[in-house]
Design a protein around this motif. Structure first.
Motif, PDB file in Angstrom:
ATOM      1  N   MET A   1      20.366  76.548  30.662  1.00 18.55           N
ATOM      2  CA  MET A   1      20.540  75.305  30.530  1.00 18.55           C
ATOM      3  C   MET A   1      22.132  75.374  31.013  1.00 18.55           C
ATOM      4  SD  MET A   1      18.214  74.717  31.069  1.00 18.55           S
ATOM      5  CE  MET A   1      18.288  72.666  31.338  1.00 18.55           C
ATOM      6  N   SER A   2      23.313  76.415  30.537  1.00 19.48           N
ATOM      7  CA  SER A   2      24.748  75.933  30.377  1.00 19.48           C
ATOM      8  C   SER A   2      25.146  75.830  31.537  1.00 19.48           C
ATOM      9  CB  SER A   2      25.061  77.719  29.781  1.00 19.48           C
ATOM     10  OG  SER A   2      24.833  78.499  30.374  1.00 19.48           O
ATOM     11  N   ILE A   3      24.430  75.459  32.719  1.00 15.29           N
ATOM     12  CA  ILE A   3      25.018  75.078  33.997  1.00 15.29           C
ATOM     13  C   ILE A   3      24.848  73.836  34.067  1.00 15.29           C
ATOM     14  CG2 ILE A   3      24.384  75.205  36.487  1.00 15.29           C
ATOM     15  CD1 ILE A   3      23.166  78.511  36.374  1.00 15.29           C
ATOM     16  N   PHE A   4      24.318  73.551  33.439  1.00 16.60           N
ATOM     17  CA  PHE A   4      23.783  71.978  33.927  1.00 16.60           C
ATOM     18  C   PHE A   4      25.037  71.066  32.972  1.00 16.60           C
ATOM     19  CE2 PHE A   4      19.684  73.749  34.795  1.00 16.60           C
ATOM     20  CZ  PHE A   4      19.540  73.086  36.208  1.00 16.60           C
ATOM     21  N   GLU A   5      25.449  71.712  32.203  1.00 19.19           N
ATOM     22  CA  GLU A   5      26.765  71.573  30.909  1.00 19.19           C
ATOM     23  C   GLU A   5      28.417  71.626  31.850  1.00 19.19           C
ATOM     24  OE1 GLU A   5      26.893  73.556  28.120  1.00 19.19           O
ATOM     25  OE2 GLU A   5      24.837  72.530  26.926  1.00 19.19           O
ATOM     26  N   VAL A   6      28.243  71.799  32.982  1.00 19.50           N
ATOM     27  CA  VAL A   6      29.040  71.307  33.751  1.00 19.50           C
ATOM     28  C   VAL A   6      29.296  70.284  34.878  1.00 19.50           C
ATOM     29  CG1 VAL A   6      30.687  72.962  36.124  1.00 19.50           C
ATOM     30  CG2 VAL A   6      29.265  74.289  34.416  1.00 19.50           C
ATOM     31  N   ARG A   7      30.174  69.305  34.109  1.00 16.70           N
ATOM     32  CA  ARG A   7      29.937  67.873  34.474  1.00 16.70           C
ATOM     33  C   ARG A   7      30.988  67.737  35.381  1.00 16.70           C
ATOM     34  NH1 ARG A   7      25.801  67.563  31.523  1.00 16.70           N
ATOM     35  NH2 ARG A   7      25.923  66.943  29.430  1.00 16.70           N
ATOM     36  N   GLY A   8      31.349  68.610  36.326  1.00 17.76           N
ATOM     37  CA  GLY A   8      31.978  68.188  37.904  1.00 17.76           C
ATOM     38  C   GLY A   8      31.269  69.812  38.223  1.00 17.76           C
ATOM     39  N   LEU A   9      30.194  69.332  38.573  1.00 18.38           N
ATOM     40  CA  LEU A   9      29.485  70.435  39.632  1.00 18.38           C
ATOM     41  C   LEU A   9      28.946  69.151  40.337  1.00 18.38           C
ATOM     42  CD1 LEU A   9      27.878  72.879  39.861  1.00 18.38           C
ATOM     43  CD2 LEU A   9      26.083  72.159  38.855  1.00 18.38           C
ATOM     44  N   GLU A  10      29.446  69.718  41.490  1.00 18.67           N
ATOM     45  CA  GLU A  10      29.417  69.121  42.834  1.00 18.67           C
ATOM     46  C   GLU A  10      28.343  69.327  44.100  1.00 18.67           C
ATOM     47  OE1 GLU A  10      32.810  68.921  45.486  1.00 18.67           O
ATOM     48  OE2 GLU A  10      33.616  67.637  44.028  1.00 18.67           O
ATOM     49  N   GLY A  11      27.251  70.843  44.508  1.00 20.16           N
ATOM     50  CA  GLY A  11      26.855  70.854  44.528  1.00 20.16           C
ATOM     51  C   GLY A  11      25.509  71.514  43.945  1.00 20.16           C
ATOM     52  N   LEU A  12      24.274  71.619  44.404  1.00 24.32           N
ATOM     53  CA  LEU A  12      23.290  72.590  43.338  1.00 24.32           C
ATOM     54  C   LEU A  12      22.072  72.687  44.250  1.00 24.32           C
ATOM     55  CD1 LEU A  12      21.790  73.675  40.644  1.00 24.32           C
ATOM     56  CD2 LEU A  12      21.080  71.217  40.424  1.00 24.32           C
ATOM     57  N   SER A  13      21.507  74.341  43.990  1.00 21.96           N
ATOM     58  CA  SER A  13      20.322  74.742  45.413  1.00 21.96           C
ATOM     59  C   SER A  13      20.027  75.258  44.480  1.00 21.96           C
ATOM     60  CB  SER A  13      21.169  75.419  46.574  1.00 21.96           C
ATOM     61  OG  SER A  13      20.267  76.038  47.508  1.00 21.96           O
ATOM     62  N   LEU A  14      18.889  75.482  44.134  1.00 23.38           N
ATOM     63  CA  LEU A  14      17.355  76.467  43.384  1.00 23.38           C
ATOM     64  C   LEU A  14      16.296  76.008  44.377  1.00 23.38           C
ATOM     65  CD1 LEU A  14      17.831  73.620  40.546  1.00 23.38           C
ATOM     66  CD2 LEU A  14      19.397  76.184  40.708  1.00 23.38           C
ATOM     67  N   GLY A  15      16.956  76.157  45.311  1.00 23.80           N
ATOM     68  CA  GLY A  15      15.379  76.620  46.268  1.00 23.80           C
ATOM     69  C   GLY A  15      14.469  77.687  46.679  1.00 23.80           C
ATOM     70  N   SER A  16      13.549  78.003  46.535  1.00 21.28           N
ATOM     71  CA  SER A  16      13.165  78.774  46.832  1.00 21.28           C
ATOM     72  C   SER A  16      12.968  79.927  45.621  1.00 21.28           C
ATOM     73  CB  SER A  16      13.192  80.179  48.037  1.00 21.28           C
ATOM     74  OG  SER A  16      12.996  79.595  49.311  1.00 21.28           O
ATOM     75  N   ASN A  17      12.852  79.512  44.401  1.00 25.14           N
ATOM     76  CA  ASN A  17      12.518  79.599  43.212  1.00 25.14           C
ATOM     77  C   ASN A  17      10.720  79.575  42.520  1.00 25.14           C
ATOM     78  OD1 ASN A  17      14.669  81.158  41.971  1.00 25.14           O
ATOM     79  ND2 ASN A  17      15.479  79.810  43.041  1.00 25.14           N
ATOM     80  N   LYS A  18      10.316  80.147  41.539  1.00 26.15           N
ATOM     81  CA  LYS A  18       9.250  79.812  40.515  1.00 26.15           C
ATOM     82  C   LYS A  18       9.176  79.559  39.647  1.00 26.15           C
ATOM     83  CE  LYS A  18       7.565  83.547  44.096  1.00 26.15           C
ATOM     84  NZ  LYS A  18       6.368  84.847  43.708  1.00 26.15           N
ATOM     85  N   PHE A  19      10.089  78.038  39.499  1.00 21.96           N
ATOM     86  CA  PHE A  19      10.392  77.812  38.420  1.00 21.96           C
ATOM     87  C   PHE A  19       8.800  77.129  37.591  1.00 21.96           C
ATOM     88  CE2 PHE A  19      14.060  76.809  39.966  1.00 21.96           C
ATOM     89  CZ  PHE A  19      15.311  77.391  39.215  1.00 21.96           C
ATOM     90  N   ASN A  20       9.075  76.576  36.546  1.00 24.81           N
ATOM     91  CA  ASN A  20       7.705  76.637  35.940  1.00 24.81           C
ATOM     92  C   ASN A  20       8.158  74.871  34.603  1.00 24.81           C
ATOM     93  OD1 ASN A  20       8.664  76.695  33.219  1.00 24.81           O
ATOM     94  ND2 ASN A  20       7.934  79.344  33.224  1.00 24.81           N
ATOM     95  N   ASN A  21       7.455  74.389  34.615  1.00 18.56           N
ATOM     96  CA  ASN A  21       7.102  73.510  33.481  1.00 18.56           C
ATOM     97  C   ASN A  21       8.233  73.115  32.589  1.00 18.56           C
ATOM     98  OD1 ASN A  21       5.863  71.689  35.220  1.00 18.56           O
ATOM     99  ND2 ASN A  21       4.136  72.504  34.099  1.00 18.56           N
ATOM    100  N   SER A  22       9.237  74.743  32.646  1.00 17.41           N
ATOM    101  CA  SER A  22      10.213  74.410  31.353  1.00 17.41           C
ATOM    102  C   SER A  22      11.211  74.017  31.950  1.00 17.41           C
ATOM    103  CB  SER A  22      10.569  75.994  30.790  1.00 17.41           C
ATOM    104  OG  SER A  22      11.068  76.975  32.144  1.00 17.41           O
ATOM    105  N   LEU A  23      11.337  74.213  33.152  1.00 26.47           N
ATOM    106  CA  LEU A  23      12.848  73.279  33.811  1.00 26.47           C
ATOM    107  C   LEU A  23      12.704  71.884  33.569  1.00 26.47           C
ATOM    108  CD1 LEU A  23      14.759  73.963  35.003  1.00 26.47           C
ATOM    109  CD2 LEU A  23      14.236  73.469  37.550  1.00 26.47           C
ATOM    110  N   ASP A  24      13.300  71.391  32.738  1.00 29.53           N
ATOM    111  CA  ASP A  24      13.642  69.532  33.078  1.00 29.53           C
ATOM    112  C   ASP A  24      14.160  68.913  33.854  1.00 29.53           C
ATOM    113  OD1 ASP A  24      13.663  67.455  31.967  1.00 29.53           O
ATOM    114  OD2 ASP A  24      14.154  66.918  29.904  1.00 29.53           O
ATOM    115  N   PHE A  25      14.447  68.733  34.335  1.00 28.78           N
ATOM    116  CA  PHE A  25      15.387  68.255  35.707  1.00 28.78           C
ATOM    117  C   PHE A  25      15.660  66.306  35.201  1.00 28.78           C
ATOM    118  CE2 PHE A  25      12.564  70.474  39.453  1.00 28.78           C
ATOM    119  CZ  PHE A  25      13.335  70.839  39.548  1.00 28.78           C
ATOM    120  N   SER A  26      15.522  65.924  34.257  1.00 28.13           N
ATOM    121  CA  SER A  26      16.452  65.557  33.486  1.00 28.13           C
ATOM    122  C   SER A  26      17.655  64.937  32.992  1.00 28.13           C
ATOM    123  CB  SER A  26      16.087  64.669  32.031  1.00 28.13           C
ATOM    124  OG  SER A  26      16.099  65.251  31.472  1.00 28.13           O
TER     125      SER A  26
END
Length: 341
Positions: A1-26
């Motif tokens: 989850m530390s990836i989402f602390e990179v506040r300057g992030l411009e592109g995010l590609s998470l497609g084609s994975n098998k995430f479960n409900n532990s991933l909070d999109f908020s």
């Protein structure tokens, strides 16, 4: 989850994975500089109720949500005033294409193919944005073909549109490079105005109920690279006006075309695929086409006659890969030189 602390992030590609409900999109909401989001092929989106709410505060220019099992258009899209690219293909969206989508003034690319949409809320000819690509392929759109917007790439294939082609369709396709409306229920003739679409390189009207003759201007204008008119009810002869020809594919299989094969086809030096099968064409074997780039030659189920061997020339076809001459009236020997490379 530390990836989402990179506040300057411009592109995010998470497609084609098998995430479960532990991933909070908020966690996406604080990423104020994020403009590119790809969550395709993540089925979690159908179960995650807070997902759309978390995106209202973020302005994207690219959103890819293909194959997410969505059943409706996400409401947060209404707020995307900067959106340039939107892909909602291969979902389970039913019903109506909402009118508000045309008010996204920066939208250039819209892909809603492979859904279950049936109707349009309002006309698409009055869209406020300057789109370059609209892909409506494989839905359930029905009724009258809408007045087409000035778009360079239009794919309305595999739907249930049931009408004639508009007489002024050439004006609507003035800027079109690609136009496919195959696999619908179109009837009537091909309007001559289609030849005003001088930017067209790919035209596919196959698998409809179109009748009448092939407009001569489609043959002689020289700008088309691919012309597909297969499985219609076209009649008459093929115009012998291939003088300025850039065709790479000519597919007119399964119509009611008759007469001879145009000799001017030899001017189509880049022609790789010629499919004239299942018509009523009566002619001898087209030896003269061995000088062009043919890789596929389909003559099946016509009235071709005579020998395949040229009486004077040992004609070779050095790059021919497929020859289908079945169900004709050819006689004599099959020359081995025809199969030489």
């Amino acid at each position: 989850m530390s990836i989402f602390e990179v506040r300057g992030l411009e592109g995010l590609s998470l497609g084609s994975n098998k995430f479960n409900n532990s991933l909070d999109f908020s966690v996406i909401q604080p990423l104020k500089f994020l403009f590119h989001l790809d969550l395709s092929h993540i089925h979690l989106l159908t179960e995650y109720n807070d997902f759309y709410l978390s995106l209202f505060a973020v302005q994207f220019d690219t959103i890819t949500l293909a194959s997410c099992k969505m059943k409706k258009f996400p409401d947060f899209l209404r707020n995307q005033s900067n959106l340039f690219f939107l892909d909602l293909s291969n979902n389970q969206i039913h019903g109506e294409l909402p009118n508000w989508i045309w008010k996204l003034s920066d939208l250039r690319y819209l892909n809603i193919s492979y859904n279950y949409l049936k109707t349009l809320e309002g006309p698409i000819s009055n869209i406020s944005f300057k789109a370059t690509s609209l892909n409506f392929r494989s839905n359930q759109f029905q009724g009258q073909l809408p007045i087409l917007p000035p778009v360079s790439h239009l794919d309305f294939s595999i739907n249930n549109f049931h009408s004639a082609l508009p007489a002024s369709i050439g004006q609507s396709l003035e800027f079109a490079y690609f136009f496919s409306i195959s696999n619908n229920k179109l009837y009537g003739s091909i309007p001559g105005s289609i030849c005003k679409a001088t930017h067209l390189r790919f035209l596919d009207l196959s698998d409809n109920y179109l009748s009448g003759t092939i407009p001569q201007c489609l043959i002689e204008n020289g700008y088309l690279l691919v012309l597909k008119l297969k499985r219609n009810k076209l009649n008459g002869t093929i115009p012998d006006t291939f003088s300025d020809c850039n065709l790479q594919t000519l597919a007119i299989n399964q119509n009611q075309l008759e007469g001879e094969l145009p000799k001017s086809l030899k001017n189509c030096h880049g022609l790789e695929v010629l499919d004239i099968g299942n018509n009523i064409i009566k002619d001898t074997f087209p030896f003269y086409l061995n000088t062009i780039s043919l890789k596929v030659l389909i003559l099946r189920s016509n009235k071709f006659y005579g020998p395949i061997a040229h009486p004077e020339l040992n004609t070779t076809w050095p790059i021919l890969q497929i020859l289908d001459a079945a169900s004709n009236n050819f006689i004599g020997h099959l020359p081995i030189v025809l199969l030489s490379t």
